[in-house]
Design a protein around this motif. Structure first.
Motif, PDB file in Angstrom:
ATOM      1  N   ARG A   1      -1.958  -0.879   4.263  1.00  0.00           N
ATOM      2  CA  ARG A   1      -0.572  -1.062   3.830  1.00  0.00           C
ATOM      3  C   ARG A   1      -0.508  -1.840   2.512  1.00  0.00           C
ATOM      4  O   ARG A   1       0.287  -1.535   1.640  1.00  0.00           O
ATOM      5  CB  ARG A   1       0.182  -1.835   4.924  1.00  0.00           C
ATOM      6  CG  ARG A   1       1.647  -1.508   4.973  1.00  0.00           C
ATOM      7  CD  ARG A   1       2.354  -1.962   6.251  1.00  0.00           C
ATOM      8  NE  ARG A   1       1.709  -3.053   6.961  1.00  0.00           N
ATOM      9  CZ  ARG A   1       1.293  -2.961   8.214  1.00  0.00           C
ATOM     10  NH1 ARG A   1       1.443  -1.844   8.889  1.00  0.00           N
ATOM     11  NH2 ARG A   1       0.729  -3.985   8.818  1.00  0.00           N
TER      12      ARG A   1
ATOM     13  N   PRO B   1      -2.132   0.464  -1.170  1.00  0.00           N
ATOM     14  CA  PRO B   1      -1.940   1.918  -1.296  1.00  0.00           C
ATOM     15  C   PRO B   1      -2.496   2.411  -2.629  1.00  0.00           C
ATOM     16  O   PRO B   1      -2.443   1.678  -3.622  1.00  0.00           O
ATOM     17  CB  PRO B   1      -0.410   2.086  -1.245  1.00  0.00           C
ATOM     18  CG  PRO B   1       0.142   0.772  -1.674  1.00  0.00           C
ATOM     19  CD  PRO B   1      -0.854  -0.277  -1.249  1.00  0.00           C
TER      20      PRO B   1
ATOM     21  N   SER C   1      -1.298   4.719   1.211  1.00  0.00           N
ATOM     22  CA  SER C   1      -2.120   4.013   2.217  1.00  0.00           C
ATOM     23  C   SER C   1      -2.941   5.015   3.024  1.00  0.00           C
ATOM     24  O   SER C   1      -4.121   4.773   3.321  1.00  0.00           O
ATOM     25  CB  SER C   1      -1.220   3.231   3.191  1.00  0.00           C
ATOM     26  OG  SER C   1      -0.565   2.204   2.502  1.00  0.00           O
TER      27      SER C   1
END
Ligand code: HEM
Length: 496
Positions: free
Chosen positions: A283, A286, A298
């Motif tokens: 997360r 990315p 991601s």
């Protein structure tokens, strides 16, 4: 049977005549998990010590008829197919049992296992020592040397493991009780002591077949020549002797004791996965590329760490976008060799888990004087099952692991030195592997299983060289052992 006879226990490499490799695999003599994988929704590993050798041998003779061979598994798979064809929604109550022994187990039984490997072989050393000496597992310095930070159960000597697979917990439990009765567990004269048992379960619903990070697993096992009718495309076929002792491809089939023919080394690893931390890492990092949303960026990073999308589609064939159709096409989803990428990691990073653990054409097509190098002898037959619960709401919120979960990793091969140990030590933990590439940055560690200072490089989709350093540990080894899974004949005539 059942008695400690001198003839059955004196099989040594020096006294046993060289083994002539049989022409065809004896499917009634090979334990089922080795070549076919015991069909499973749930699986139990029971790790034991032998406490009464004479009684154990007698008990083992009564246990052997429960052992499922490859032929037995093939029959079960046919039954499952017919059952599904008839439209039944429920699963048939099928169960499969296998057994394997550690070096300490053979020693306890008085069986000379020196033909399985020299004193320096990982099987003889045992995984406890090998973990800190060669596998890179974290350890603590003690008065008796460096010891791995393992679950206490795996610090104790293990003599063997019994594997029970089935379609439900009820079936498993019933079989477990039957086996406990055979070995007199919980009577005044048991022949084994259960050190620990671990249960794994296939994940629920749509995650079935996916490991805990969410990636489809068990796709690219090697096809065994002479056994698999429909070999995988791509360079993933192996001689039977890479997986089963006594056949072409087994590095020491000529010197192994006859009781070892049709057997295989079983490597077991108790691997914990830091799932919330892994998701959080994706997360926060990315990959920015074209019009990808942060979530898609991601997913792309995740795919580049593994070498496949969560769906199973290989990034070598579909580098920047998931391809769900390719993912479920068994004719195509293994048909890749990192071709045209020998010196490039544009489509798939060198360190990506599947490229590290099976470099395919990276070495096969390497020009002289370094190459070409065959990876045939470094192939393993992977088994394994997930353990532990799904993520809790709290874990999703805090991005911190609260509940233990991971993979009960298992694999079969005829040489641990060439197989599992080589993959972990020489490839996954080696930042310079694969050799021969000319990128400015070294490939780095396998981002999933690599142990050590964790960084990896990659050419990102924007064609820029990037290095990810300071990667947290996503997989933490907490135990394991090396076992040998003998043939049915070996179990009946030498062990029992
Ligand atoms: C492939 C996950 C541990 C060796 C894969 C794949 C996934 C995966 C998702 C791709 C699916 C497939 O090709 O079947 C994991 C996870 C692990 C783990 C989550 C630990 C928790 C290991 C270990 C080894 C290993 C310890 C060996 C040292 C391999 C190999 C392949 C593979 C040889 C096939 C590569 C290919 O032929 O393309 N793994 N793995 N894995 N893994 Fe692992």
């Amino acid at each position: 049977l059942g008695t400690l006879s001198t003839t059955s226990t004196s099989a040594t490499s020096s006294t046993t005549p060289p083994v002539t490799p049989p022409d065809t695999l004896d499917l009634n003599n090979i334990q089922g998990d080795i070549l076919s994988g015991l069909p499973k929704k749930t699986q139990l590993y029971i790790f034991f010590q032998i406490v009464d050798v004479t009684k154990f041998r007698a008990d083992l003779a009564r246990f052997v008829p429960l052992v499922k061979t490859v032929a037995g598994v093939l029959k079960d798979r046919q039954l499952i197919k017919e059952h599904k064809k008839k439209g039944h929604k429920t699963l048939i109550p099928l169960v499969g049992v296998n057994i394997a022994f550690s070096h300490l187990g053979f020693v306890k039984l008085g069986i000379d296992d020196s033909s399985l490997g020299p004193a320096t072989d990982p099987f003889i050393i045992g995984q406890f020592k090998d973990s800190v000496q060669n596998l890179g597992d974290a350890g603590t310095q003690t008065a008796s040397g460096l010891v791995p930070n393992w679950d206490p159960a795996f610090v104790q000597p293990l003599h063997g493991v019994i594997l029970i697979s089935g379609e439900s917990h009820e079936t498993l439990q019933k079989k477990k009780l039957e086996i406990e009765c055979i070995f007199g567990v919980r009577t005044i004269q048991p022949s084994i002591f259960q050190v620990t048992s671990l249960r794994g379960d296939v994940r629920p619903g749509a995650e079935s077949g996916h490991e805990h990070f969410g990636f489809l697993d068990g796709i690219s096992n090697p096809a065994v020549i002479g056994f698999d009718k429909d070999p995988n495309p791509g360079p993933v076929s192996v001689n039977p002797g890479v997986i089963v002792t006594g056949y072409t491809g087994d590095p020491s089939q000529a010197t192994r004791a006859s009781w070892a023919v049709d057997g295989s080394f079983l490597v077991f690893r108790y691997l914990f996965q830091q799932v919330p931390e892994f998701n959080d890492f994706l997360r926060k990092n990315p990959i920015a590329f074209q019009d990808l949303t942060p979530e898609e960026g991601s997913d792309l990073l995740g795919a580049r760490l593994v070498g496949r999308w969560k769906s199973g589609a290989p990034i070598d064939l579909s580098p920047f976008k998931n391809d769900p159709v390719l993912a479920v096409d068994p004719k195509r989803n293994n048909d890749f060799k990192f071709e045209g990428e020998i010196n490039s990691q544009f489509r798939c990073p060198f360190a990506a888990h599947v490229r590290k653990t099976n470099p395919r054409n990276d070495l096969e097509a390497l020009p002289p004087p370094v190459g070409p190098i065959s990876v045939q002898k470094n192939r393993i037959m992977r088994r394994g099952v997930q353990f532990g619960p799904e993520l809790t709401k709290e874990e999703k919120k805090t991005a911190k692991t609260e509940c233990g979960r991971g993979l009960l990793f298992a694999c079969y091969q005829t040489s641990i030195t060439n197989g599992f140990q080589f993959l972990q030590k020489t490839w996954a933990n080696n930042p310079k592997f694969p050799i021969g590439q000319t990128q400015p940055e070294e490939p780095g560690l396998d981002p999933l299983i690599g142990q050590g200072v964790r960084s990896m490089s990659g050419t990102d989709p924007n064609n820029e060289e990037k290095v990810i350093s300071g990667m947290p540990d996503f997989i933490i080894p907490r135990g394991g052992e090396y076992f040998f899974s003998p043939s049915l004949k070996g179990l009946r005539e030498t062990l029992a």
